[in-house]
Design an enzyme around this catalytic site. Sequence first.
Site, PDB file in Angstrom:
ATOM      1  N   GLU A   1       0.861  -1.178   0.000  1.00 46.30           N
ATOM      2  CA  GLU A   1       0.000   0.000   0.000  1.00 46.30           C
ATOM      3  C   GLU A   1       0.898   1.229   0.000  1.00 46.30           C
ATOM      4  O   GLU A   1       1.974   1.206   0.598  1.00 46.30           O
ATOM      5  CB  GLU A   1      -0.881   0.077   1.256  1.00 46.30           C
ATOM      6  CG  GLU A   1      -1.944  -0.974   1.351  1.00 46.30           C
ATOM      7  CD  GLU A   1      -1.444  -2.194   2.123  1.00 46.30           C
ATOM      8  OE1 GLU A   1      -0.619  -2.023   3.041  1.00 46.30           O
ATOM      9  OE2 GLU A   1      -1.857  -3.315   1.785  1.00 46.30           O
TER      10      GLU A   1
ATOM     11  N   TYR B   1       7.419   2.014  -7.875  1.00 49.39           N
ATOM     12  CA  TYR B   1       6.718   0.731  -8.036  1.00 49.39           C
ATOM     13  C   TYR B   1       6.263   0.531  -9.488  1.00 49.39           C
ATOM     14  O   TYR B   1       6.326  -0.577 -10.012  1.00 49.39           O
ATOM     15  CB  TYR B   1       5.514   0.659  -7.087  1.00 49.39           C
ATOM     16  CG  TYR B   1       5.862   0.868  -5.631  1.00 49.39           C
ATOM     17  CD1 TYR B   1       7.006   0.295  -5.079  1.00 49.39           C
ATOM     18  CD2 TYR B   1       5.064   1.658  -4.794  1.00 49.39           C
ATOM     19  CE1 TYR B   1       7.343   0.499  -3.744  1.00 49.39           C
ATOM     20  CE2 TYR B   1       5.387   1.857  -3.463  1.00 49.39           C
ATOM     21  CZ  TYR B   1       6.536   1.282  -2.947  1.00 49.39           C
ATOM     22  OH  TYR B   1       6.868   1.482  -1.629  1.00 49.39           O
TER      23      TYR B   1
HETATM   24  C1  LIG Z   1      10.296   6.369  -2.321  1.00 51.31           C
HETATM   25  C2  LIG Z   1      11.775   6.248  -1.980  1.00 51.31           C
HETATM   26  C3  LIG Z   1      11.984   4.990  -1.156  1.00 51.31           C
HETATM   27  C4  LIG Z   1      12.590   6.152  -3.280  1.00 51.31           C
HETATM   28  O1  LIG Z   1      13.948   5.932  -2.923  1.00 51.31           O
HETATM   29  P1  LIG Z   1      15.174   6.226  -3.928  1.00 51.31           P
HETATM   30  O2  LIG Z   1      16.331   5.428  -3.428  1.00 51.31           O
HETATM   31  O3  LIG Z   1      15.376   7.669  -4.058  1.00 51.31           O
HETATM   32  O4  LIG Z   1      14.602   5.610  -5.279  1.00 51.31           O
HETATM   33  P2  LIG Z   1      15.372   5.312  -6.667  1.00 51.31           P
HETATM   34  O5  LIG Z   1      16.568   6.186  -6.776  1.00 51.31           O
HETATM   35  O6  LIG Z   1      15.589   3.853  -6.774  1.00 51.31           O
HETATM   36  O7  LIG Z   1      14.275   5.803  -7.721  1.00 51.31           O
HETATM   37  C5  LIG Z   1      13.535   4.883  -8.493  1.00 51.31           C
HETATM   38  C6  LIG Z   1      12.406   5.593  -9.203  1.00 51.31           C
HETATM   39  O8  LIG Z   1      11.441   6.069  -8.268  1.00 51.31           O
HETATM   40  C7  LIG Z   1      10.848   7.274  -8.774  1.00 51.31           C
HETATM   41  N1  LIG Z   1      11.194   8.390  -7.905  1.00 51.31           N
HETATM   42  C8  LIG Z   1      12.056   8.381  -6.863  1.00 51.31           C
HETATM   43  N2  LIG Z   1      12.096   9.595  -6.275  1.00 51.31           N
HETATM   44  C9  LIG Z   1      11.254  10.377  -6.966  1.00 51.31           C
HETATM   45  C10 LIG Z   1      10.836  11.729  -6.829  1.00 51.31           C
HETATM   46  N3  LIG Z   1      11.329  12.524  -5.873  1.00 51.31           N
HETATM   47  N4  LIG Z   1       9.910  12.201  -7.689  1.00 51.31           N
HETATM   48  C11 LIG Z   1       9.388  11.411  -8.657  1.00 51.31           C
HETATM   49  N5  LIG Z   1       9.746  10.117  -8.846  1.00 51.31           N
HETATM   50  C12 LIG Z   1      10.656   9.616  -7.999  1.00 51.31           C
HETATM   51  C13 LIG Z   1      11.447   7.483 -10.140  1.00 51.31           C
HETATM   52  O9  LIG Z   1      10.646   6.785 -11.075  1.00 51.31           O
HETATM   53  C14 LIG Z   1      12.806   6.815  -9.968  1.00 51.31           C
HETATM   54  O10 LIG Z   1      13.386   6.435 -11.184  1.00 51.31           O
HETATM   55  P3  LIG Z   1      14.341   7.490 -11.960  1.00 51.31           P
HETATM   56  O11 LIG Z   1      15.303   8.052 -10.961  1.00 51.31           O
HETATM   57  O12 LIG Z   1      14.990   6.646 -13.017  1.00 51.31           O
HETATM   58  O13 LIG Z   1      13.419   8.545 -12.494  1.00 51.31           O
HETATM   59  C15 LIG Z   1      12.297   7.502  -1.200  1.00 51.31           C
HETATM   60  O14 LIG Z   1      11.836   8.651  -1.870  1.00 51.31           O
HETATM   61  C16 LIG Z   1      11.882   7.566   0.267  1.00 51.31           C
HETATM   62  O15 LIG Z   1      12.558   7.023   1.135  1.00 51.31           O
HETATM   63  N6  LIG Z   1      10.733   8.230   0.513  1.00 51.31           N
HETATM   64  C17 LIG Z   1      10.236   8.352   1.912  1.00 51.31           C
HETATM   65  C18 LIG Z   1       9.697   7.035   2.432  1.00 51.31           C
HETATM   66  C19 LIG Z   1       8.556   6.491   1.560  1.00 51.31           C
HETATM   67  O16 LIG Z   1       7.688   7.238   1.149  1.00 51.31           O
HETATM   68  N7  LIG Z   1       8.579   5.165   1.311  1.00 51.31           N
HETATM   69  C20 LIG Z   1       7.572   4.510   0.475  1.00 51.31           C
HETATM   70  C21 LIG Z   1       6.330   4.175   1.192  1.00 51.31           C
HETATM   71  S1  LIG Z   1       6.523   2.808   2.311  1.00 51.31           S
END
Ligand SMILES: CC(C)(COP(=O)(O)OP(=O)(O)OC[C@H]1O[C@@H](n2cnc3c(N)ncnc32)[C@H](O)[C@@H]1OP(=O)(O)O)[C@@H](O)C(=O)NCCC(=O)NCCS
Length: 163
Positions: free
Chosen positions: A104, A116
């Site tokens: 979720e 995702y």
């Molecule tokens: C969501 C989260 C885990 C992504 O972590 P990350 O290590 O930065 O992710 P990645 O570098 O592997 O990014 C993968 C893809 O996610 C998407 N993405 C990640 N950050 C993004 C942003 N700020 N805006 C839009 N898309 C984003 C993109 O599609 C990205 O691919 P791209 O860089 O080739 O465009 C991070 O933003 C986070 O920790 N957020 C707070 C906690 C959270 O909301 N967790 C999820 C719910 S449990």
Amino acid sequence: MLQLTADSADDATLEEIDAIASAAFGLPRFSAREELRRPWTRCWVAREAQRALAFLIAWHVVDELHVLNIATCPTALRRGLATGLMQQSLEYARQEHVRLVLLEVRRSNRAAIGLYRKLGFTVTGVRPRYYSDNDEDAVEMALTLDPATGAAQPGRDEIRIEL
Ligand SMILES: CC(C)(COP(=O)(O)OP(=O)(O)OC[C@H]1O[C@@H](n2cnc3c(N)ncnc32)[C@H](O)[C@@H]1OP(=O)(O)O)[C@@H](O)C(=O)NCCC(=O)NCCS
């Protein structure tokens, strides 16, 4: 990337995971140690220079893997760490003949939904006002795997969500 178990997790890593959760979700009482006590919990950590920078926690129950938490340290965002953790958990799911990977996510969480979607998850439903802190809807997403081959089954959104 490292898979942690209750036995293999050292105190320093567990504290780092709690700190990432606190920074990413504002969950000061999150306890990786508590999470790992459940026999069905699976946890992966992305490390760099001996430091934990991101983690993923999921529950493996029968033929489902439920992704509960994934977070990257705010100083290490957008470097592919969350993608790597998700890929590790999907590789585990394939090895374990998991049929359904589900999760979720808050409707407003564009970053996570983008992550995702890139991995093939599709929207299967919405739970209205699921998150009690702000009454936000949860978007339910899933990826179906062929339990025999591990191949991701093509899917499409069952409902349309406005972001
Ligand atoms: C969501 C989260 C885990 C992504 O972590 P990350 O290590 O930065 O992710 P990645 O570098 O592997 O990014 C993968 C893809 O996610 C998407 N993405 C990640 N950050 C993004 C942003 N700020 N805006 C839009 N898309 C984003 C993109 O599609 C990205 O691919 P791209 O860089 O080739 O465009 C991070 O933003 C986070 O920790 N957020 C707070 C906690 C959270 O909301 N967790 C999820 C719910 S449990």
